[in-house]
Design a protein around this motif. Structure first.
Motif, PDB file in Angstrom:
ATOM      1  N   ALA A  80       0.912  -1.119   0.040  1.00  0.00           N
ATOM      2  CA  ALA A  80      -0.044  -0.072  -0.077  1.00  0.00           C
ATOM      3  C   ALA A  80       0.929   1.174   0.044  1.00  0.00           C
ATOM      4  O   ALA A  80       0.511   2.334   0.519  1.00  0.00           O
ATOM      5  CB  ALA A  80      -0.984  -0.108   1.314  1.00  0.00           C
ATOM      6  N   SER A  81       2.033   1.236  -0.680  1.00  0.00           N
ATOM      7  CA  SER A  81       2.959   2.340  -0.866  1.00  0.00           C
ATOM      8  C   SER A  81       3.268   3.002   0.404  1.00  0.00           C
ATOM      9  O   SER A  81       3.590   2.698   1.271  1.00  0.00           O
ATOM     10  CB  SER A  81       2.172   3.041  -1.977  1.00  0.00           C
ATOM     11  N   HIS A  82       2.706   4.522   0.180  1.00  0.00           N
ATOM     12  CA  HIS A  82       2.807   5.324   1.088  1.00  0.00           C
ATOM     13  C   HIS A  82       1.745   5.562   2.208  1.00  0.00           C
ATOM     14  O   HIS A  82       1.841   6.314   3.205  1.00  0.00           O
ATOM     15  CB  HIS A  82       3.135   6.677   0.418  1.00  0.00           C
ATOM     16  N   LEU A  99      12.445   8.042   0.137  1.00  0.00           N
ATOM     17  CA  LEU A  99      11.692   7.052  -0.789  1.00  0.00           C
ATOM     18  C   LEU A  99      10.074   7.006  -0.301  1.00  0.00           C
ATOM     19  O   LEU A  99      10.238   7.392   1.097  1.00  0.00           O
ATOM     20  CB  LEU A  99      12.179   5.813  -0.919  1.00  0.00           C
ATOM     21  N   ASP A 100       9.259   6.308  -0.912  1.00  0.00           N
ATOM     22  CA  ASP A 100       8.068   6.096  -0.128  1.00  0.00           C
ATOM     23  C   ASP A 100       8.264   4.436   0.284  1.00  0.00           C
ATOM     24  O   ASP A 100       9.210   3.818   0.269  1.00  0.00           O
ATOM     25  CB  ASP A 100       6.753   6.334  -1.093  1.00  0.00           C
ATOM     26  N   GLY A 101       6.920   4.063   0.801  1.00  0.00           N
ATOM     27  CA  GLY A 101       7.105   2.631   1.667  1.00  0.00           C
ATOM     28  C   GLY A 101       7.435   1.632   0.571  1.00  0.00           C
ATOM     29  O   GLY A 101       7.780   0.415   1.135  1.00  0.00           O
ATOM     30  N   ASP A 102       7.128   1.796  -0.807  1.00  0.00           N
ATOM     31  CA  ASP A 102       7.421   0.517  -1.508  1.00  0.00           C
ATOM     32  C   ASP A 102       8.615   0.917  -2.624  1.00  0.00           C
ATOM     33  O   ASP A 102       8.690   0.113  -3.653  1.00  0.00           O
ATOM     34  CB  ASP A 102       6.298  -0.178  -2.230  1.00  0.00           C
ATOM     35  N   ALA A 103       9.075   2.150  -2.206  1.00  0.00           N
ATOM     36  CA  ALA A 103      10.389   2.517  -3.048  1.00  0.00           C
ATOM     37  C   ALA A 103      10.010   2.709  -4.597  1.00  0.00           C
ATOM     38  O   ALA A 103      10.711   2.530  -5.542  1.00  0.00           O
ATOM     39  CB  ALA A 103      11.718   1.862  -3.037  1.00  0.00           C
ATOM     40  N   ASP A 104       8.953   3.323  -4.969  1.00  0.00           N
ATOM     41  CA  ASP A 104       8.691   3.771  -6.211  1.00  0.00           C
ATOM     42  C   ASP A 104       8.590   5.080  -6.546  1.00  0.00           C
ATOM     43  O   ASP A 104       8.233   5.673  -7.577  1.00  0.00           O
ATOM     44  CB  ASP A 104       7.444   2.979  -6.995  1.00  0.00           C
ATOM     45  N   ARG A 105       8.803   5.929  -5.421  1.00  0.00           N
ATOM     46  CA  ARG A 105       8.824   7.519  -5.418  1.00  0.00           C
ATOM     47  C   ARG A 105       9.714   7.977  -4.816  1.00  0.00           C
ATOM     48  O   ARG A 105      10.186   7.394  -3.568  1.00  0.00           O
ATOM     49  CB  ARG A 105       7.553   7.756  -4.677  1.00  0.00           C
ATOM     50  N   ILE A 106      10.427   8.890  -5.210  1.00  0.00           N
ATOM     51  CA  ILE A 106      11.594   9.834  -4.593  1.00  0.00           C
ATOM     52  C   ILE A 106      11.547  11.340  -4.670  1.00  0.00           C
ATOM     53  O   ILE A 106      11.254  11.752  -5.839  1.00  0.00           O
ATOM     54  CB  ILE A 106      13.002   9.295  -5.214  1.00  0.00           C
TER      55      ILE A 106
HETATM   56 ZN    ZN Z   1       4.849   3.866  -3.680  1.00  0.00          ZN
END
Ligand code: ZN
Ligand code: 16G
Length: 532
Positions: free
Chosen positions: A62-64, A279-286
């Motif tokens: 659930a990402s961020h 980064l966010d919780g699943d490391a697809d954002r920076i």
């Molecule tokens: Zn994410």
């Protein structure tokens, strides 16, 4: 098959809830997700069968979002997000009212989509660090076993690592396509690390970069990547890496915290002018940021990363003698007006605006030979067309300078994870570009000045009445609302504002920008009043 599905489904009863496949898959409180993950597992197998047995990816994250949430999304064979037409099929299965109804809907899809169920289905999956992950994986494997799918559990991975693996697996042993990489986690590090080392050859050391990993899966994975690169050329300090304390995930840290709060994560102790990233919780954002010598905080968000990447790639492509390649940038309505002006006027590159959500940006980016896309919130990457791949691979340089540029461009293609925005790969991309330009964060930040802006969340009775058009920059409905917004915006110098229904929360979001801070705030309040 029907009996096996019914038997397995009994263990995963559906709660009284309507589910929908949102901007980034199903996402909600984790205790509601058991039946959803089970059913998405069934769909993943069908998707693979429909694709002739090519491997489909499934990510549990659930990402961020807060630690209590979780989510599930599917990855298509080339590592891209699930084909939009299949989102409805996911919802159909997730909302089937009983075990029998589930089988009826499942068989309905087989007929409707002409799926040959004798094809062997192949699925791979991974999860982030959330506490609810293992139980959801159990629901998933129950589904995959019920329909006889082959599957591999990759354990803990970042979302982009899973996208990478799916593409690697599906590009192995193809007659006319180069394999994307070794289909292992190790292969991911090796490919990226080699590209980074190549690009940093002979470049001066840039000092330490501090990376806040949101207490999520990015932390161990960044450490593994750093290990593969080597300390001699990658000096990284990892903070917020407490993945064994689930409650800390995304709490007071991470890309979303920094972007929305516009301040340092409290755990950060970076000194003035030091490069920092979150980064966010699943490391697809920076996002990047730094503090000036006077202590003021400066955010280098997705727009700043997009402009940096676009300018570097445009120069490199030209220097390599490949000026024919069409380079473009894709943004959303949230991109700061100054960034758009900088891309079109200073860099001289075309900009396309799409609705929010990675799938829209990604799709638009693939229309260019080199498509740079970033959401302001820090999700983005660069895509290369088949023509670009083959031109870059086969071009013969006409001078030593062209040869060097071409080698760097080839390494850059390997450094970038073009399947989806990847915080680890983007981190290295920024580090490389800053090293090549000899810039610190301050020089990077000074390329253009963001217009003051404000984002406001407005609670409304029913967000579905807000229908947007023109890449969400204008409202078609409710009637009359856009006219009111237009007349208000007209009163502000460099004013721009829009309102759109959130795709992930029960709210309408209002964005505004204007020449002055106070005016941007006032405009946001005014538009919020109009939609409330
Ligand atoms: Zn994410
Ligand atoms: C999702 C999207 C993200 C977008 C956000 C907008 C993906 C992988 N994620 O998190 O790109 O910025 O939604 O949320 O597509 P909103 O609709 O609530 O503003």
């Amino acid at each position: 098959m029907a009996a096996a599905i019914i038997e397995a489904s009994k263990k995963h009863p559906k709660p009284d809830q309507v589910f929908s496949y949102g901007t980034a898959g199903f996402r909600m409180k984790a205790f509601l997700l058991d039946s959803v993950v089970f059913r998405v597992g069934l769909l993943a197998a069908l998707r693979s069968q429909r694709q002739g047995g090519r491997t489909i990816g499934l990510m549990i994250t659930a990402s961020h979002n807060v630690p209590e949430d979780n989510g599930v999304k599917l990855v298509d064979p080339m590592g891209e997000m699930l084909d939009e037409r299949w989102e409805a099929h996911a919802a159909t299965l997730a909302n089937a009212s009983s075990d029998e109804d589930l089988v009826a809907k499942y068989e309905g899809l087989i007929t409707e989509l002409k799926i040959n169920t004798s094809v062997q289905a192949n699925v791979i999956f991974a999860k982030d660090t959330r506490e609810s992950g293992p139980a959801l994986v159990a629901a998933l494997t129950d589904a995959l076993n019920a329909v006889g799918a082959n599957f591999t559990d990759y354990g803990l991975l970042t979302t982009p690592q899973l996208h990478y693996l799916v593409r690697c697996i599906n590009t192995q042993n193809l007659p006319d396509t180069k394999p994307y990489g070794e289909p292992t986690e190790e292969g991911y590090y090796t490919k990226i690390a080699a590209a980074y080392r190549k690009l940093m050859q002979g470049k001066p050391r840039q000092g330490q970069v501090t990376v806040d990993c949101a207490n999520g899966v990015g932390a161990p994975k960044l450490k593994a990547l750093a290990e593969a690169i080597g300390k001699d050329i990658f000096d990284v300090k990892v903070i917020n890496d407490a993945i064994d304390v689930p409650s800390k995930l995304n709490s007071q840290c991470g890309a979303d915290f920094v972007k929305t709060q516009q301040r340092l994560p409290p755990a950060s102790q970076a000194s003035a002018l030091a490069r920092c990233a979150s980064l966010d919780g699943d490391a697809d954002r920076i996002v990047y940021y730094f503090c000036d010598s006077d202590g003021s905080f400066h955010l280098l968000d997705g727009d700043k990363i997009a402009t940096l990447a676009a300018s570097f790639i445009a120069d490199l492509v030209k220097a390599a003698g490949l000026a024919d390649l069409r380079i473009g940038v894709v943004q959303t309505a949230y991109a700061n007006g100054s960034s758009t002006a900088y891309i079109t006027k200073t860099l001289g590159l075309p900009v396309v605006c799409t609705p929010t959500g990675v799938k829209h940006l990604h799709h638009a980016a693939t229309k260019f030979d080199c498509g740079v896309y970033f959401e302001a919130n820090g999700h983005g990457t660069v895509t290369f067309s088949l023509a670009a791949h083959s031109a870059i691979a086969s071009h013969s340089p006409e001078s030593p300078a062209q040869a060097t540029a071409l080698e760097n461009l080839r390494a850059l293609v390997d450094l970038i994870n073009e399947t989806v925005g990847d915080a680890l790969s983007d981190l290295l991309l920024v580090e490389v570009i800053l090293a090549h330009k000899g810039w610190g964060p301050k020089e990077w930040n000074s390329t253009y000045t963001d217009l003051p802006n404000r984002l406001v969340r407005v609670e409304v009775k029913d967000r579905s009445v807000f229908k947007a058009t023109d890449a969400e920059r204008r409202l078609l409905e409710p009637t009359g609302v856009q006219e009111k917004i237009d007349s208000l915006v007209g009163k502000y110098k460099q004013g721009r504002s829009f309102a759109r229904a959130s795709g992930t929360e029960d709210a309408v979001r209002v964005y505004s920008e204007a020449g002055e801070r106070a005016e941007a705030d006032e405009l946001a309040r005014g538009v919020a009043d109009i939609v409330a």
